[in-house]
Write a protein that holds these residues in place. Structure first.
Motif, short mmCIF file in Angstrom:
data_model
loop_
_atom_site.label_atom_id
_atom_site.label_comp_id
_atom_site.label_asym_id
_atom_site.label_seq_id
_atom_site.Cartn_x
_atom_site.Cartn_y
_atom_site.Cartn_z
N ASN A 153 -4.14 -27.00 21.55
CA ASN A 153 -5.10 -27.14 20.44
C ASN A 153 -6.17 -26.17 20.25
OD1 ASN A 153 -3.20 -29.10 19.75
ND2 ASN A 153 -4.36 -30.78 20.48
N MET A 154 -6.68 -25.86 21.43
CA MET A 154 -7.93 -25.01 21.30
C MET A 154 -7.48 -23.41 21.35
SD MET A 154 -10.62 -26.77 24.15
CE MET A 154 -11.85 -25.45 23.62
N ARG A 155 -6.43 -23.12 21.77
CA ARG A 155 -5.91 -21.76 21.97
C ARG A 155 -6.02 -21.05 20.52
NH1 ARG A 155 -1.45 -22.30 24.73
NH2 ARG A 155 -2.81 -22.67 26.69
N GLY A 156 -5.48 -21.67 19.45
CA GLY A 156 -5.41 -21.10 18.24
C GLY A 156 -7.03 -20.82 17.56
N GLN A 157 -7.69 -22.03 17.73
CA GLN A 157 -9.06 -21.76 17.14
C GLN A 157 -9.69 -20.88 17.97
OE1 GLN A 157 -10.47 -25.82 17.43
NE2 GLN A 157 -10.36 -26.07 15.21
#
Length: 520
Positions: free
Chosen positions: A337-341
């Motif tokens: 979830n954090m990787r894209g942001q």
């Protein structure tokens, strides 16, 4: 239940875990519990030390055993089997492991059968022996089917609390203990009960937190050497070793690896205060770290068979594997979830002229990536903010404090007012701080803020009264109340997760890279 309340920072004000309870040398007490006996052999398999209860369990005095070869008492076939296992263990490059064994010990009377655990060490061999119990209550097939069923249930659970509850339920059903608790350690080694199964007359401890001093550091360390800790009867008389000093090492015998090792008197007093006569605990070890314990309590003396103990050891390992797999799955979800942001924020940092604008006002931005309440960037004499933050002057004072007191590239705390008392006046904006140094000598930082989150922690007894000191200042007693004690935790924010800290450090590196590229 008694219900008292106080407003303190989490964990209580006193660190009994290291100050007092952590100083007892549990492995060098030279005493064992009486439900078994201990032999200490040299490398030629001669008996050099023996527990003083050999007369009761073997019908032979300790003096009659000393200096004699084990071959005088054990059938040749069993002895050769033991020698072969010891030789294979010696040849292995792996860490030495305990060897389960069955011994028929011959004395003047008829041979006595014992369940033994052999601990090969560098200069000696320790053999723990317990009278073999009849295992006719379960056939092998029925026993195997029960283990397989429990294993299947554990594997089907889909989150931590569900796994813990299944373990508690099945351990109670399997072993017959009056109460089984599964509790998890927090980063400061307090343990919270997350699974419980009990009889109606046992106190309810579900959801309560126990202070770290209940399982102090040296006791936690021993769980890496022992697969379980068993106390069949609280009111036992400890048994000494004879002679007192180990003739091989010329000091007290190190009982680190021994399951029969006697228990500190303060722990027996603790059991009495809890209203239990016997207990057994099995560690939950995940990825080489002690994650928690399965703790079993009984109102009357209880000594599970070797078969049952081995099954509990196996099941705890299976439970730990499932818990580890679930937690890895959860970390992977968070990271995904954090990787894209994170990628989007990094792209904005390099594509926009001003990195501060990208971090504070981009889409997504620093606030969304790290779940912040506010953020500030001090750079080239300016202070830019977004969200809920302290006043600009207070931010500058905080940066000056960081410059004087933090030598790390990244400073992180979820309780800033305890480290920097001047910040109490803006606890609602900044009880949690993640500070990323850009140029700390010039007071340039990226500051990430989280506001105060009040928490109510339900303790099993007052954590600041976990022990009661004697007037001599050395002797102590465990608490005698396990009643609900509610603690209001103030001046803290939500904790910073490892994934968030990794992402923040990557952002810091990206910002420094952009600055260097532009200036040089």
């Amino acid at each position: 239940m008694e219900n008292k309340a106080s407003a303190l920072h989490i964990g209580g004000e006193k660190n009994y875990d290291s100050d007092f309870c952590g100083s007892i040398p549990l492995h060098q007490i030279n005493l064992i519990q009486p439900h078994g006996l201990l032999l200490v052999l040299d490398k030629t398999l001669h008996i050099r030390q023996v527990s003083e209860n050999s007369t009761e369990l073997l019908g032979v005095t300790p003096e009659s055993l000393l200096e004699r070869p084990l071959a005088d008492f054990v059938p040749e076939g069993e002895l050769q089997d033991l020698v072969q296992k010891l030789n294979r263990e010696h040849e292995s490059e792996q860490d030495q492991v305990d060897i389960p064994f069955s011994i028929s010990f011959r004395t003047a009377d008829s041979p006595k059968v014992f369940t033994a655990t052999v601990h090969p060490e560098q200069d000696q061999i320790l053999i723990e022996m317990e009278p073999a119990q009849r295992e006719n209550d379960k056939s092998f097939l029925a026993f195997f089917q029960q283990i397989k069923y429990i294993t299947s249930r554990i594997k089907q659970a889909d989150h931590t609390e569900a796994i813990a509850q299944i373990v508690a339920d099945e351990f109670k059903h399997f072993t017959g203990f009056d109460r089984v608790l599964v509790y998890r350690f927090d980063p400061t080694w307090n343990g919270t009960v997350i699974g419980q199964a009990k009889t109606a007359d046992m106190s309810d401890l579900m959801g309560l937190r126990f202070p770290a001093s209940d399982v102090p550091k040296q006791a936690r360390d021993l769980y890496f050497k022992n697969p379980y800790r068993l106390i069949p009867a609280r009111d036992y008389e400890p048994v000494r070793l004879h002679p007192i000093l180990n003739p091989i090492t010329r000091r007290f015998t190190d009982l680190t690896s021994c399951n029969l090792r006697s228990v500190a008197g303060v722990h027996l007093e603790y059991m009495a205060n809890m209203g239990i006569s016997s207990s057994m605990s099995v560690p939950l070890i995940l990825e080489g770290k002690l994650w928690g314990l399965i703790s079993c309590h009984h109102k009357t003396p209880k000594n599970p068979s070797y078969q049952e103990r081995t099954a509990m050891e196996l099941l705890s390992t299976i439970a730990a594997v499932r818990l580890g797999a679930y937690e890895r799955e959860q970390r992977a979800v968070v990271q995904a979830n954090m990787r894209g942001q994170h990628a989007s924020v990094l792209e904005q940092i390099f594509n926009q002229e001003f990195f501060a604008e990208a971090l504070l006002h981009g889409q997504p931005n620093l606030m969304a990536l790290l779940s912040l309440d506010g953020a500030a960037i001090l750079y080239e004499g300016t202070v830019q903010t977004v969200g809920k933050t302290p006043a600009v002057q207070k931010i500058k004072e905080l940066a000056s404090w960081l410059r004087r007191n933090s030598s790390d590239k990244t400073y992180v705390t979820h309780s800033l007012p305890l480290a920097y008392p001047n910040s109490k006046e803006y606890k609602n904006e900044a009880s949690g701080l993640l500070a990323l140094a850009i140029n700390p000598d010039q007071g340039e930082y990226i500051l990430c803020f989280r506001g105060e989150v009040l928490q109510t922690v339900n303790w099993s007894g007052n954590p600041d009264q976990a022990i009661r000191m004697e007037p001599d200042g050395k002797s102590y007693h465990p608490r005698n109340s396990f009643a609900l004690y509610q603690q209001t935790v103030q001046l803290t924010s939500l904790p910073w997760q490892p994934e968030e800290l990794e992402a923040a450090e990557a952002l810091r590196s990206a910002v420094l890279s952009k600055i260097i590229r532009e200036k040089y």
